[in-house]
Structures are given as structure tokens and as C-alpha cells.
Design an enzyme around this catalytic site. Structure first.
Site, PDB file in Angstrom:
ATOM      1  N   VAL A 252       4.654  -0.749   3.401  1.00 29.87           N
ATOM      2  CA  VAL A 252       4.025   0.361   2.737  1.00 29.87           C
ATOM      3  C   VAL A 252       5.069   0.803   1.609  1.00 29.87           C
ATOM      4  CG1 VAL A 252       4.565   2.623   3.885  1.00 29.87           C
ATOM      5  CG2 VAL A 252       3.092   0.767   5.135  1.00 29.87           C
ATOM      6  N   LYS A 253       4.537   1.023   0.555  1.00 27.63           N
ATOM      7  CA  LYS A 253       5.041   0.956  -0.383  1.00 27.63           C
ATOM      8  C   LYS A 253       5.356   3.248  -0.539  1.00 27.63           C
ATOM      9  CE  LYS A 253       4.226  -0.234  -4.716  1.00 27.63           C
ATOM     10  NZ  LYS A 253       2.751  -0.451  -5.817  1.00 27.63           N
ATOM     11  N   ILE A 254       6.615   3.041  -0.470  1.00 32.85           N
ATOM     12  CA  ILE A 254       7.002   4.449  -0.926  1.00 32.85           C
ATOM     13  C   ILE A 254       8.243   5.089  -1.640  1.00 32.85           C
ATOM     14  CG2 ILE A 254       8.844   6.375   0.893  1.00 32.85           C
ATOM     15  CD1 ILE A 254       8.086   4.771   3.417  1.00 32.85           C
TER      16      ILE A 254
ATOM     17  N   VAL B 122       0.831  -1.484  -0.068  1.00 35.30           N
ATOM     18  CA  VAL B 122       0.490   0.150  -0.230  1.00 35.30           C
ATOM     19  C   VAL B 122       0.897   1.566  -0.108  1.00 35.30           C
ATOM     20  CG1 VAL B 122      -1.664   1.249   1.494  1.00 35.30           C
ATOM     21  CG2 VAL B 122      -1.669  -1.249   1.045  1.00 35.30           C
TER      22      VAL B 122
END
Ligand code: E4P
Length: 224
Positions: A85-87, A59
């Protein structure tokens, strides 16, 4: 163990491919969620109903500063799902990744268009790296070479990040990437469908049918 993801939040397609593919989970990005018009919370809960509680979700954050990304990631990591968590691997994104990894929470560095970006994200401790194969190809560079070079650097420096290549438009790109030995991949729905679609397969199956019925009619194999 190899991880296969679908790059979509289309519930009908997730349900379709979950029947025939061993999906580890799904990857999303702000454009995918915006296109579906369904927010993250409903998406996570509906996908879990289809794929089960072991599903992994990648996400992406939408915050614009390092501090805000860190806060957003903290909330995402607290949700009752297996969330990576996608950054985006920008300068402020890498700062967030570096900080978040001090608490050892799972992070994917996304929007990787170059070898150097992938390498820096790995040095910052990202668990997954998502190079955008087709988008790199579309810019006149070579997405497969970028993934291969990142992979070589990971091996040479003994870095533990997993490559999770994304952005595909055809099966050739997918197969070239798989041959590199990457540990995970995310496929858009149309490319996942193309993987089944060799033009010789159905004619071969039809011929088996025809030969069988000519001699054994409607009998099943064990009835003959
Ligand atoms: C994946 O995580 C990326 O957000 C996505 O695959 C980009 O794909 P696209 O180039 O098809 O938009």
C-alpha cells in the site's frame, strides 16, 4: 534481489515489456488509474493474467485522514494479491504508516520530494520509499542527490526500508540512480523503451546480417 517495476496500468505495454524485462510487478497512483479509466479491481485481475500470480502491486490510497487511510489500507491488504500500500509521506500519511507497521503489513511511502521526508518515512517503518527523481529535478533541485542522501541515512542508521525511486524522464536519471545501488526502481513506459534504444545497436545488427548473407545466404548458424 533487485525489483524492477513498470509505472503504468497500460495492459498492452505491460504485456510488451513482460516479454523482454524481468518485471517484479507494477506501480500505480490515482492519476495513472484515472488516466486509464479502468478501476483498481479490473486492473489487478487483468495485470495478474499477464504477469502471473507472483506479481507485486504498489497501490496508492486516496483517503484524506489518517484513520481513513488506515481503513483503506486494511481493505487493500485483504485483497487476494501481493499488494504494497502506497501512502503519501505527509504528516497524516506518516501517522498511518506508523500505525499500519505495528501490524507489519507492507507499505510504501510515496510522494517523497526531500531527504527529510524519506528519512522520517523510514523511521516510521515504511518498507519502500519512493522519491520522485524527475519531479525534484524539474523543481531545480537534484533528484539523484536526494536519493543518494536518503540511501546514506538508511545505511548510517541501519534502517531496512528499500528505495524504490520513481518519476523518470530519461535514461541518464535511471542509470545514475541504478549506480547508487538502490534495490528497486519503477519506470514509466517511454523511459523503459528508451533503455533499449541506443542509436548504434540496430546498425550493428544490420551489418552482421549483411555480412552473413553475403557468404551464407539464408542458412542459419548451425547450417553453415
Ligand atoms: C510512482 O509511484 C509515482 O506515482 C510516479 O512515478 C510519479 O511519476 P511522474 O512524475 O512521472 O508522474
Amino acid at each position: 534481489m533487485f525489483e524492477l517495476y513498470l509505472d503504468t496500468t497500460d495492459l498492452q505495454q505491460i504485456s510488451r515489456f513482460n516479454k523482454s524485462l524481468p518485471l517484479k510487478g507494477i506501480t500505480t497512483n490515482p492519476s495513472i488509474l484515472a488516466k486509464s479509466g479502468i478501476g483498481l479491481n479490473d486492473t489487478l485481475s487483468e495485470c495478474t493474467k499477464i504477469l502471473g500470480p507472483e506479481t507485486r502491486f504498489h497501490v496508492q490510497t486516496v483517503s484524506k485522514t489518517t484513520q481513513e487511510i488506515i481503513k483503506e489500507a486494511e481493505v487493500l491488504h485483504q485483497l487476494p494479491y501481493d499488494i504494497v500500500v502506497k501512502i503519501p509521506a505527509t504528516e497524516i500519511g506518516l501517522a498511518a504508516i506508523k500505525h499500519i507497521k505495528t501490524n507489519n503489513k507492507p507499505v510504501l511511502a510515496t510522494a517523497i520530494y526531500s531527504v527529510q521526508q524519506g528519512f522520517l518515512a523510514a523511521l516510521c517503518g515504511a518498507d519502500y520509499l519512493a522519491p520522485y527523481v524527475n519531479r525534484i529535478d524539474a523543481m531545480g533541485a537534484n533528484g539523484i542527490d536526494v536519493v543518494a542522501d536518503i540511501q546514506r541515512l538508511l545505511e548510517r542508521h541501519n534502517l531496512s526500508s528499500k528505495l524504490l525511486p520513481a518519476s523518470f524522464k530519461n535514461t541518464r536519471q535511471v542509470m545514475e540512480i541504478l549506480k547508487l545501488g538502490v534495490e528497486s526502481i519503477t519506470l514509466p513506459v517511454d523511459v523503459a523503451a528508451q533503455l533499449f534504444a541506443h542509436p548504434s545497436v540496430q546498425p550493428a545488427v544490420d551489418q552482421f546480417d549483411q555480412d552473413w548473407q553475403a557468404v551464407f545466404g539464408d542458412k542459419l548458424s548451425f547450417e553453415s
